[in-house]
Motif scaffolding. Sequence first.
Motif, PDB file in Angstrom:
ATOM      1  N   VAL A 135     -37.567  15.266 -18.149  1.00 52.99           N
ATOM      2  CA  VAL A 135     -36.980  16.548 -18.558  1.00 52.99           C
ATOM      3  C   VAL A 135     -37.969  17.343 -19.409  1.00 52.99           C
ATOM      4  O   VAL A 135     -38.181  18.540 -19.182  1.00 52.99           O
ATOM      5  CB  VAL A 135     -35.667  16.312 -19.338  1.00 52.99           C
ATOM      6  CG1 VAL A 135     -35.104  17.651 -19.830  1.00 52.99           C
ATOM      7  CG2 VAL A 135     -34.644  15.590 -18.463  1.00 52.99           C
ATOM      8  N   LEU A 151     -30.255  22.086 -17.133  1.00 54.92           N
ATOM      9  CA  LEU A 151     -30.531  20.696 -16.735  1.00 54.92           C
ATOM     10  C   LEU A 151     -29.311  20.089 -16.066  1.00 54.92           C
ATOM     11  O   LEU A 151     -28.235  20.027 -16.653  1.00 54.92           O
ATOM     12  CB  LEU A 151     -30.880  19.879 -17.987  1.00 54.92           C
ATOM     13  CG  LEU A 151     -30.928  18.353 -17.813  1.00 54.92           C
ATOM     14  CD1 LEU A 151     -32.065  17.945 -16.871  1.00 54.92           C
ATOM     15  CD2 LEU A 151     -31.096  17.666 -19.168  1.00 54.92           C
ATOM     16  N   LYS A 152     -29.514  19.631 -14.812  1.00 54.04           N
ATOM     17  CA  LYS A 152     -28.507  18.757 -14.200  1.00 54.04           C
ATOM     18  C   LYS A 152     -29.167  17.375 -14.174  1.00 54.04           C
ATOM     19  O   LYS A 152     -30.023  17.087 -13.349  1.00 54.04           O
ATOM     20  CB  LYS A 152     -28.153  19.241 -12.781  1.00 54.04           C
ATOM     21  CG  LYS A 152     -27.112  18.371 -12.086  1.00 54.04           C
ATOM     22  CD  LYS A 152     -27.804  17.288 -11.275  1.00 54.04           C
ATOM     23  CE  LYS A 152     -26.873  16.302 -10.632  1.00 54.04           C
ATOM     24  NZ  LYS A 152     -26.397  15.254 -11.539  1.00 54.04           N
ATOM     25  N   HIS A 153     -28.782  16.567 -15.143  1.00 56.21           N
ATOM     26  CA  HIS A 153     -29.416  15.251 -15.242  1.00 56.21           C
ATOM     27  C   HIS A 153     -28.679  14.267 -14.330  1.00 56.21           C
ATOM     28  O   HIS A 153     -27.587  14.557 -13.837  1.00 56.21           O
ATOM     29  CB  HIS A 153     -29.366  14.788 -16.708  1.00 56.21           C
ATOM     30  CG  HIS A 153     -30.582  14.011 -17.118  1.00 56.21           C
ATOM     31  ND1 HIS A 153     -31.260  13.183 -16.251  1.00 56.21           N
ATOM     32  CD2 HIS A 153     -31.250  13.922 -18.304  1.00 56.21           C
ATOM     33  CE1 HIS A 153     -32.288  12.642 -16.887  1.00 56.21           C
ATOM     34  NE2 HIS A 153     -32.313  13.072 -18.135  1.00 56.21           N
ATOM     35  N   PRO A 158     -25.654  10.711 -19.087  1.00 57.20           N
ATOM     36  CA  PRO A 158     -25.124  11.916 -19.732  1.00 57.20           C
ATOM     37  C   PRO A 158     -25.448  11.975 -21.226  1.00 57.20           C
ATOM     38  O   PRO A 158     -25.629  13.067 -21.779  1.00 57.20           O
ATOM     39  CB  PRO A 158     -23.601  11.812 -19.505  1.00 57.20           C
ATOM     40  CG  PRO A 158     -23.332  10.377 -19.192  1.00 57.20           C
ATOM     41  CD  PRO A 158     -24.575   9.856 -18.536  1.00 57.20           C
ATOM     42  N   ALA A 161     -28.792  13.471 -21.567  1.00 58.93           N
ATOM     43  CA  ALA A 161     -28.748  14.897 -21.207  1.00 58.93           C
ATOM     44  C   ALA A 161     -28.267  15.735 -22.385  1.00 58.93           C
ATOM     45  O   ALA A 161     -28.862  16.774 -22.713  1.00 58.93           O
ATOM     46  CB  ALA A 161     -27.823  15.090 -20.001  1.00 58.93           C
ATOM     47  N   LEU A 162     -27.206  15.286 -23.030  1.00 56.95           N
ATOM     48  CA  LEU A 162     -26.648  16.060 -24.155  1.00 56.95           C
ATOM     49  C   LEU A 162     -27.574  15.999 -25.368  1.00 56.95           C
ATOM     50  O   LEU A 162     -27.708  16.975 -26.113  1.00 56.95           O
ATOM     51  CB  LEU A 162     -25.249  15.533 -24.508  1.00 56.95           C
ATOM     52  CG  LEU A 162     -24.200  15.786 -23.417  1.00 56.95           C
ATOM     53  CD1 LEU A 162     -22.907  15.048 -23.731  1.00 56.95           C
ATOM     54  CD2 LEU A 162     -23.935  17.290 -23.249  1.00 56.95           C
ATOM     55  N   GLU A 165     -30.381  18.576 -24.953  1.00 61.55           N
ATOM     56  CA  GLU A 165     -29.876  19.923 -25.261  1.00 61.55           C
ATOM     57  C   GLU A 165     -29.811  20.111 -26.785  1.00 61.55           C
ATOM     58  O   GLU A 165     -30.243  21.140 -27.324  1.00 61.55           O
ATOM     59  CB  GLU A 165     -28.477  20.098 -24.648  1.00 61.55           C
ATOM     60  CG  GLU A 165     -27.843  21.447 -24.882  1.00 61.55           C
ATOM     61  CD  GLU A 165     -26.415  21.506 -24.316  1.00 61.55           C
ATOM     62  OE1 GLU A 165     -26.251  22.064 -23.218  1.00 61.55           O
ATOM     63  OE2 GLU A 165     -25.483  20.979 -24.957  1.00 61.55           O
ATOM     64  N   GLN A 179     -29.729  24.474 -21.560  1.00 58.96           N
ATOM     65  CA  GLN A 179     -28.374  23.928 -21.499  1.00 58.96           C
ATOM     66  C   GLN A 179     -28.256  22.834 -20.452  1.00 58.96           C
ATOM     67  O   GLN A 179     -28.886  22.887 -19.397  1.00 58.96           O
ATOM     68  CB  GLN A 179     -27.385  25.024 -21.115  1.00 58.96           C
ATOM     69  CG  GLN A 179     -27.340  26.204 -22.056  1.00 58.96           C
ATOM     70  CD  GLN A 179     -26.377  27.250 -21.528  1.00 58.96           C
ATOM     71  OE1 GLN A 179     -25.185  27.195 -21.780  1.00 58.96           O
ATOM     72  NE2 GLN A 179     -26.891  28.183 -20.752  1.00 58.96           N
ATOM     73  N   THR A 180     -27.389  21.891 -20.765  1.00 55.82           N
ATOM     74  CA  THR A 180     -27.088  20.815 -19.828  1.00 55.82           C
ATOM     75  C   THR A 180     -25.833  21.169 -19.040  1.00 55.82           C
ATOM     76  O   THR A 180     -24.876  21.698 -19.603  1.00 55.82           O
ATOM     77  CB  THR A 180     -26.884  19.515 -20.629  1.00 55.82           C
ATOM     78  OG1 THR A 180     -28.168  19.011 -20.969  1.00 55.82           O
ATOM     79  CG2 THR A 180     -26.135  18.464 -19.864  1.00 55.82           C
ATOM     80  N   LEU A 182     -23.119  19.119 -17.106  1.00 56.41           N
ATOM     81  CA  LEU A 182     -22.653  17.756 -16.784  1.00 56.41           C
ATOM     82  C   LEU A 182     -21.884  17.806 -15.466  1.00 56.41           C
ATOM     83  O   LEU A 182     -20.663  17.916 -15.451  1.00 56.41           O
ATOM     84  CB  LEU A 182     -21.752  17.221 -17.896  1.00 56.41           C
ATOM     85  CG  LEU A 182     -22.407  16.703 -19.178  1.00 56.41           C
ATOM     86  CD1 LEU A 182     -21.361  16.080 -20.087  1.00 56.41           C
ATOM     87  CD2 LEU A 182     -23.522  15.715 -18.911  1.00 56.41           C
TER      88      LEU A 182
END
Length: 452
Positions: A135, A151-153, A158, A161-162, A165, A179-180, A182
């Motif tokens: 990322v 971001l689409k992780h 998750p 991912a957060l 951010e 921004q993530t 989810l």
Amino acid sequence: MQSVNPATGEVLQRYQDHGPAEVEARLARAAATFPNYRRTSFAERSRWMARAGELLDAEKDRIGRLMTSEMGKTLKSAIAEAEKCAWVCRYYAEHAERFLADEPVETSASRSFVRHLPLGPVLAVMPWNFPFWQVFRFAAPALMAGNVGLLKHASNVPGCALEIEAIFRRAGFPEGAFQTLLVGSAAVAGVIADPRVRAVTLTGSEGAGVKVGEAAGRAIKKVVLELGGSDPFIVMPSADLDAAAKTAVTARVINNGQSCIAAKRFIVHERVYAEFERRLKAGLEALRVGDPAQDGVDVGPLATAQGVEDVERQVTESVRAGARLVTGGRRVPGRGWFYAPSALADIPPAAPAYREEVFGPVALLFKVRSADEAIALANDSVYGLGSSAWTNDPAERERFANELEAGATFVNAMVASDPRLPFGGVKHSGHGRELGPWGIREFVNVKAVSIQ
Ligand code: NDP
């Protein structure tokens, strides 16, 4: 969405996915942020990016534990990953302005130059294997160029991912700059089609690359694809065999065997083959497999139940097709998704291990009689990401550098990404480059300005 500890199979935490309304709100925020964000100066963005690097460095233990708990890499390597992310933040904070400076071009006009302008919101679809590094190596250049990131992780990380951010927000970037989302993979095509999204990057499997590439093509959007690899590791008679064999073990089991640039196919000259196989086998058997959070563990679990099933199938079917099992070839009994460090030799072209990427700690050995044969075998793959060649013969080095079909050739070393060097592949390993000045120029409008 949930985080599951791959070392135990325990659910660690559940997360509420972002539904269509939340995705819409985030896309709207990205689009609304961009016009102001693109006008921020390099100095401001550098300050924020450098601060993100400081946070990563200061909190690397906590961040490392998060990665280890969600996807099973050893804690030591997870902490090193956080440090490397800090490095790429500092690197672009320092160099982005120079990489994107106007370039004068002589024409018949009184003044002509090239200006590099941001594109807008860029979607990054990212994998779990290096859940921070993949990322950051997208986000550091993209944000420094004045783009905003979405971001689409991968669905199994998750928490990471957060956290990413949150790091950008805490570093000072405006809300909406990163921004993530989810969401699962089914939502990706819709986000790519959205006119507010201007470009896409994906790191992941070939299958995901086909889907994301298709969606981007349909929407006529720039796309960078970093896909799989089945990297060759060639060992010639003039090589330092001890160093080659030791590095081979590290290069195969890095990240529990789940790296796109891990050495996967060991192509060894017949004059040193037997000794190399013996040393590789001994090296693999000496590795400590276990809880990745414990000190002294070399290899943790595979990240997902599917991952260990895939590797098990590839090895079993390859042995059935005639491959010889040198060591391993089994799951580790007990909890979690562990697979024993393994090696296969005498692999026939019909075996899955010959053609497919094996995303686990399984070394594939091949014996060759010459540099010609080594190059031909190395190139007999749909992939072309990295390659490593071990030789002290200057003529052979030149040949490998010129003739291996790959985005990188490392001589007498394992392939590793480095913020200063371009990273990417050819053939089914994808297209486009990340890192260095090349990476930051992927998501910019290279505008010609001509003043009469
Ligand atoms: P995937 O390629 O499936 O996942 C990577 C990312 O792509 C995830 O965010 C995933 O989302 C998303 N994705 C998957 N399918 C689609 C789709 N049809 N459209 C849009 N986005 C999609 O990797 P896996 O985790 O399934 O791993 C499978 C194989 O991929 C591995 O065995 C390995 O060969 C390769 N791989 C290569 C990597 C590399 O670094 N080159 C990294 C990871 C995997 P979601 O998680 O929600 O499905």
